[in-house]
Write a protein that holds these residues in place. Structure first.
Motif, PDB file in Angstrom:
ATOM      1  N   GLN A 190       0.826  -1.203   0.000  1.00 54.14           N
ATOM      2  CA  GLN A 190       0.000   0.000   0.000  1.00 54.14           C
ATOM      3  C   GLN A 190       0.861   1.255   0.000  1.00 54.14           C
ATOM      4  O   GLN A 190       0.575   2.235  -0.699  1.00 54.14           O
ATOM      5  N   ARG A 191       1.959   1.205   0.771  1.00 57.45           N
ATOM      6  CA  ARG A 191       2.860   2.355   0.806  1.00 57.45           C
ATOM      7  C   ARG A 191       3.508   2.580  -0.560  1.00 57.45           C
ATOM      8  O   ARG A 191       3.643   3.722  -1.030  1.00 57.45           O
ATOM      9  N   GLU A 239       1.557   6.481  -6.934  1.00 57.55           N
ATOM     10  CA  GLU A 239       0.479   7.384  -7.338  1.00 57.55           C
ATOM     11  C   GLU A 239       0.900   8.842  -7.192  1.00 57.55           C
ATOM     12  O   GLU A 239       0.601   9.688  -8.057  1.00 57.55           O
ATOM     13  N   ALA A 240       1.614   9.149  -6.100  1.00 54.27           N
ATOM     14  CA  ALA A 240       2.098  10.522  -5.925  1.00 54.27           C
ATOM     15  C   ALA A 240       3.099  10.889  -7.014  1.00 54.27           C
ATOM     16  O   ALA A 240       3.072  12.002  -7.564  1.00 54.27           O
ATOM     17  N   ARG A 287       2.258   1.676  -3.448  1.00 51.23           N
ATOM     18  CA  ARG A 287       1.233   2.170  -4.377  1.00 51.23           C
ATOM     19  C   ARG A 287       0.977   3.658  -4.174  1.00 51.23           C
ATOM     20  O   ARG A 287       0.797   4.413  -5.142  1.00 51.23           O
ATOM     21  N   GLU A 288       0.947   4.090  -2.913  1.00 47.68           N
ATOM     22  CA  GLU A 288       0.753   5.518  -2.647  1.00 47.68           C
ATOM     23  C   GLU A 288       1.913   6.343  -3.192  1.00 47.68           C
ATOM     24  O   GLU A 288       1.712   7.421  -3.772  1.00 47.68           O
TER      25      GLU A 288
END
Length: 586
Positions: free
Chosen positions: A161-162, A168-169, A164-165
């Motif tokens: 999840q980290r 995305e950023a 992916r974030e």
């Protein structure tokens, strides 16, 4: 020695004796041996045989063999080091000495015992001894529990999840940068429309661009990058790439209608267009190959369903032919296309290994290089010059593509055979191309890898006492040395020899091997007349009886009469000591 004892240390008197003689006299007092007999003393480095007559040693009949316990230990150490080279550090002299005294024995019949171990019978297995070296079993990894699996899965999910974030950023930042770049390029193009043609270079001086065409190219690339980051379909990108007229406007314009700057720009656009067309052709070729491969797979599946046995036979035949073809081509690449007259490929130069297409390409390259060196570099000024790139390209070399196609087809057939035939085993790849998974792997060490087995070494090492030639010493063994000692006696009395053989005492540390008495008795019996009495006994304590005998002798009242005093040394000199004989009967 006498000078050191009397003058340096001031010893009042000294007596010299033989250890084997002291041991014999000590055992004689205990009734183990008689007055007439033989003392056989296998020591550390030598073995002595001393005949005794009336309780006194006869030095003229003494014999010596340069073999002893040292050679037995060294021989055992060498055998174990050769048998277990990975454990050589374990075979220290002290440990091998302990193994020798604990496990070695003398075989009654060496040849029969060796054949017993050679056949590997059950009796040989029972006689084999095992020395277990220190060994710690590798830790056994227990499977993780459900809680541990769940915990690791949760950690992995949080990490994913980290990531992916972060992705995305980063993607959002990239989109903003590309959008700003697009707006800047569009604004720059709008300003160029209001600028006269002659003032364009001065206007673009501070922007980093040279011409309107370069700005449009940068705009197209930024647009494609933005669509790629946003994940838009590739069809839209293909539509942009297909607008070749807009990207290369000078390609179709004749040279006489262009200025010098436009001619240079035209050559650059032609080069870019040729490169782009080559990529498109390669892409189209890959698509066609995929379609052809799919079509072949469908046909193969249809044939297999119609007649499985015939299809399997055809596939095996095809696999064999392809293997031979690929191997033949590899040999030709290595040795050349010519033979030496004996049907074998011979070594030739690279020029002889080139085919017609390759030789033509080399000719074009050398011609272009030769023309370039003559004068001004005007290659590319004419449209036909660019056709040379197609001729020089390896895409037209069918011979170079042949091996790749054969190897690809071979891989496909091999994979197909593995799917339909469980008994099929593909040929292994030879050379450095072999994958790491196919390489042999070392197995983990087990308890058996740290076991030292003593089999034939148990009786082979003490055998050198009877056959010193096993270790390269050309001398007699114990039994033959005893016979030599009796033959050296001046008296040839048969009765005396029988008395000597009827009282044979073994002393010394090397006579502790089991079976030594029986083997020595059998060996002496072979060199003596039939019916001769032979009795071989071992000392009460082969190691310490010599010291005990010497201590009893020194405690006797008559002992001072047998010593060589300090006064005798100064009166008679050291030379008199050499003729001095010690009397063992007091």
């Amino acid at each position: 020695m006498a000078e050191l004892l009397f003058e340096t240390y001031g010893v009042p008197s000294v007596a010299f004796g033989v250890d084997a003689a002291f041991s014999y006299k000590y055992n004689q007092q205990h009734g183990i041996c008689d007055k007439d007999g033989l003392a056989i003393c296998p020591g550390f480095t030598t073995t002595h045989v001393i005949p005794f007559i009336d309780g006194e040693p006869v030095y003229k009949g003494c014999s010596r063999t340069n073999i002893g316990g040292y050679h037995v230990t060294d021989y055992l150490k060498q055998l174990l080091s050769l048998k277990y080279p990975h454990h050589m550090a374990r075979f220290t002299w002290e440990k091998v000495e302990d193994l020798k005294m604990e496990h070695c024995y003398v075989a009654t019949d060496y040849a029969s015992e060796a054949r017993l171990f050679q056949k590997g019978t059950k009796e040989a297995e029972e006689k084999t001894r095992c020395w277990q070296l220190p060994w710690v079993p590798p830790p056994v990894e227990e499977p993780p529990s459900e809680e541990e699996i769940a915990r690791k899965a949760a950690i992995k999910e949080r990490q994913g999840q980290r990531l992916r974030e972060m992705a995305e950023a980063k993607r959002s930042t990239r989109i903003n940068e590309l959008e700003n770049q697009l707006r800047g390029l569009e604004f720059l193009l709008q300003q160029l429309e209001q600028v006269e043609e002659s003032e364009i270079p001065y206007f673009l001086k501070d922007t980093g661009y040279v011409s309107r065409q370069e700005i449009e190219t940068a705009l197209a690339k930024a647009t494609q990058s933005l669509r790629k980051v946003k994940g838009e379909p590739k069809g839209e990108q293909a539509e942009v790439e297909e607008k070749t007229d807009e990207k290369y406007p000078l390609v179709n314009i004749p040279d006489n209608m262009l200025t010098q700057d436009q001619l240079r720009e035209k050559r650059r656009q032609m080069f870019l267009k040729t490169t782009s067309d080559g990529r498109q052709r390669a892409k189209q070729k890959r698509v066609e190959e995929d379609l052809e491969r799919e079509r072949k797979n469908q046909l193969d599946e249809q044939k297999r369903l119609e007649n499985p046995e015939l299809y399997l036979g055809e596939m095996r035949t095809k696999y064999k032919e392809l293997c031979e073809k690929v191997e033949q081509r590899k040999r030709l690449k290595t040795n050349g296309n010519h033979s030496n007259g004996n049907g074998m490929s011979g070594g030739v130069g690279r020029g002889e290994r080139l085919n017609a297409a390759q030789r033509e390409r080399m000719r074009l390259l050398t011609t272009a290089a030769f023309d370039r060196g003559k004068g001004e570099d005007n290659f590319g000024a004419k449209d036909e010059d660019w056709q040379l790139y197609k001729l020089m390209s390896k895409d037209n070399d069918d011979d170079d593509e042949g091996p790749d196609e054969d190897e690809t087809e071979l891989a496909r057939v091999s994979s197909r055979l593995q799917e339909i035939d469980p008994t099929f085993v593909p040929k292994p790849e030879s050379g450095p191309s072999q994958s790491a998974a196919d390489m042999p792997r070392s197995r983990p060490l087990t308890k058996e890898d740290f076991q030292i087995l003593l089999g034939v070494e148990r009786f082979r090492c003490p055998e050198i006492l009877f056959h010193p030639n096993l270790v390269g010493i050309d001398q007699t063994g114990l039994d033959e040395t005893a016979g030599v000692s009796m033959r050296r006696l001046s008296s040839k009395d048969q009765v005396l020899e029988e008395r000597l053989t009827n009282s044979i005492l073994m002393t010394g540390g090397s006579c502790l091997y089991p079976g030594l008495s029986e083997r020595l008795e059998a060996g002496i019996r072979m060199i003596r007349p039939c019916g001769s009495p032979i009795k071989v006994v071992r000392a009460l304590d082969p190691v310490l009886d010599a010291w005990r005998g010497a201590s009893l002798y020194a405690a006797a009242v008559q002992f001072p009469q047998q010593t060589f005093s300090r006064m005798d040394y100064f009166e008679k000199g050291e030379d008199w000591l050499r003729g001095y004989q010690f009397q063992y009967n007091l």
